[in-house]
Design an enzyme around this catalytic site. Sequence first.
Site, PDB file in Angstrom:
ATOM      1  N   GLY A  44       0.843  -1.191   0.000  1.00  0.00           N
ATOM      2  CA  GLY A  44       0.000   0.000   0.000  1.00  0.00           C
ATOM      3  C   GLY A  44       0.871   1.230   0.000  1.00  0.00           C
ATOM      4  O   GLY A  44       2.050   1.180  -0.329  1.00  0.00           O
ATOM      5  N   ASP A 155      -9.764   6.895   6.692  1.00  0.00           N
ATOM      6  CA  ASP A 155      -9.523   6.241   5.402  1.00  0.00           C
ATOM      7  C   ASP A 155     -10.511   5.091   5.202  1.00  0.00           C
ATOM      8  O   ASP A 155     -10.136   4.027   4.717  1.00  0.00           O
ATOM      9  CB  ASP A 155      -8.074   5.744   5.354  1.00  0.00           C
TER      10      ASP A 155
HETATM   11  P1  ATP Z   1      -3.775   1.981   0.681  1.00  0.00           P
HETATM   12  O1  ATP Z   1      -2.360   2.044   1.070  1.00  0.00           O
HETATM   13  O2  ATP Z   1      -4.164   3.018  -0.273  1.00  0.00           O
HETATM   14  O3  ATP Z   1      -4.682   1.899   1.889  1.00  0.00           O
HETATM   15  P2  ATP Z   1      -4.293  -0.776   0.315  1.00  0.00           P
HETATM   16  O4  ATP Z   1      -5.484  -0.743   1.244  1.00  0.00           O
HETATM   17  O5  ATP Z   1      -4.384  -1.683  -0.872  1.00  0.00           O
HETATM   18  O6  ATP Z   1      -3.963   0.663  -0.171  1.00  0.00           O
HETATM   19  P3  ATP Z   1      -2.695  -1.852   2.476  1.00  0.00           P
HETATM   20  O7  ATP Z   1      -3.668  -1.417   3.518  1.00  0.00           O
HETATM   21  O8  ATP Z   1      -1.258  -1.661   2.722  1.00  0.00           O
HETATM   22  O9  ATP Z   1      -2.962  -1.140   1.101  1.00  0.00           O
HETATM   23  O10 ATP Z   1      -2.943  -3.374   2.186  1.00  0.00           O
HETATM   24  C1  ATP Z   1      -2.157  -4.109   1.275  1.00  0.00           C
HETATM   25  C2  ATP Z   1      -2.856  -5.436   1.025  1.00  0.00           C
HETATM   26  O11 ATP Z   1      -2.923  -6.188   2.239  1.00  0.00           O
HETATM   27  C3  ATP Z   1      -4.281  -5.272   0.527  1.00  0.00           C
HETATM   28  O12 ATP Z   1      -4.506  -6.260  -0.466  1.00  0.00           O
HETATM   29  C4  ATP Z   1      -5.126  -5.564   1.750  1.00  0.00           C
HETATM   30  O13 ATP Z   1      -6.383  -6.124   1.383  1.00  0.00           O
HETATM   31  C5  ATP Z   1      -4.260  -6.589   2.487  1.00  0.00           C
HETATM   32  N1  ATP Z   1      -4.477  -6.561   3.937  1.00  0.00           N
HETATM   33  C6  ATP Z   1      -4.362  -5.492   4.755  1.00  0.00           C
HETATM   34  N2  ATP Z   1      -4.634  -5.827   6.037  1.00  0.00           N
HETATM   35  C7  ATP Z   1      -4.932  -7.148   6.034  1.00  0.00           C
HETATM   36  C8  ATP Z   1      -5.320  -8.104   7.050  1.00  0.00           C
HETATM   37  N3  ATP Z   1      -5.430  -7.771   8.340  1.00  0.00           N
HETATM   38  N4  ATP Z   1      -5.549  -9.377   6.657  1.00  0.00           N
HETATM   39  C9  ATP Z   1      -5.432  -9.743   5.358  1.00  0.00           C
HETATM   40  N5  ATP Z   1      -5.068  -8.913   4.364  1.00  0.00           N
HETATM   41  C10 ATP Z   1      -4.821  -7.625   4.686  1.00  0.00           C
END
Ligand code: ATP
Length: 323
Positions: A44, A155
């Site tokens: 992310g 967010d």
């Molecule tokens: P942004 O940074 O814009 O929020 P994002 O939501 O895709 O983008 P992250 O929140 O870093 O980025 O998440 C990266 C990936 O990890 C995504 O595919 C998200 O669905 C997954 N993810 C995040 N938290 C968890 C969790 N607790 N369990 C499983 N997958 C997760």
Amino acid sequence: TRQNSDPQEPPRRNDWRWHQRSSVLSEWDIPYEELEIQDLIGAGRFGRVFKGKWHGDVAIKVFNIETDNDLQLASFKTEVSMFRKTRHENLVLFMGACMKLPHLAIVTSLCKGKTLYDTVRDRRETLNMSRIVNIATQIAQGMGYLHAREILHKDLKSKNIFLENGKVVITDFGLFSVTKLIQYGERKDDTLAIPPGWLPYLAPEVITSLRATSQYTDSDLPFSQASDVYAFGTVWYELLVGDLPFKTQPAESIIWQVGKGLRQSPSNVQSRDAKDILMQCWKTQPDKRPQFSHLTQTLDRLPRKRLTRSPSTPLHLSRSAES
Ligand code: ATP
């Protein structure tokens, strides 16, 4: 010293508040060596998320924080101290954090289901209105709990909401300051960098505060409980329509329209009640938007049978009602 600390400023490493916060957090410290990091789930804005093991399956969010940036470190510790206060079945379970440089990470329960983003776009999913209302109610309950604890999500979006056997799990609350500091800290020019898919969730008061700056901090943007409610409105729209509002439009056009009070209306949705909820959440004036506790009651009273889900993306615009 204690007397010289400015409460408005984030604590620095030689500040008493830094040490006070650190000692409170120590029970949540996880030594990095105890974590077994496995596959990369995704990347992310702030770093990477890995599947891992720590007394069972966990998600490990590893932050890319510049090691000499006190502001980022302080921000990270503040977010962690907020996380630790959350215990609700619709919020991801915070298990602990690695807080020793250079390894900064948050460990949470691993969400094994699909995100709401993927669910609403999956044609094989049968999202009838009763299910839609049930999902929205769970989101409103989790968010109501966060607000009662004086935590803002900042967010809320369908990519940060997981569905596990019908249960809603909200993730990524309160991490905005860490992510944005990093995002804008890395930038070299003075153009406005907008992550894809972010604008539709931003309330007008937040959108109109966006500036082309390379030194963005959390306090530059007027996030509030009401801006979280606006974002919930967009999630409600996605549930009803299966896509984001203003989907194909460029950022400038979205900023202009939202700033002028124009909203995309789900014209194919028959129910006035469903549209009313949307327009209440999307009101221009933040203090006219409902609270989550009120939204759960409104959702509970919805006549579910008469509601139908829109089969395609509508194009209607409507002016934000301020009545
Ligand atoms: P942004 O940074 O814009 O929020 P994002 O939501 O895709 O983008 P992250 O929140 O870093 O980025 O998440 C990266 C990936 O990890 C995504 O595919 C998200 O669905 C997954 N993810 C995040 N938290 C968890 C969790 N607790 N369990 C499983 N997958 C997760």
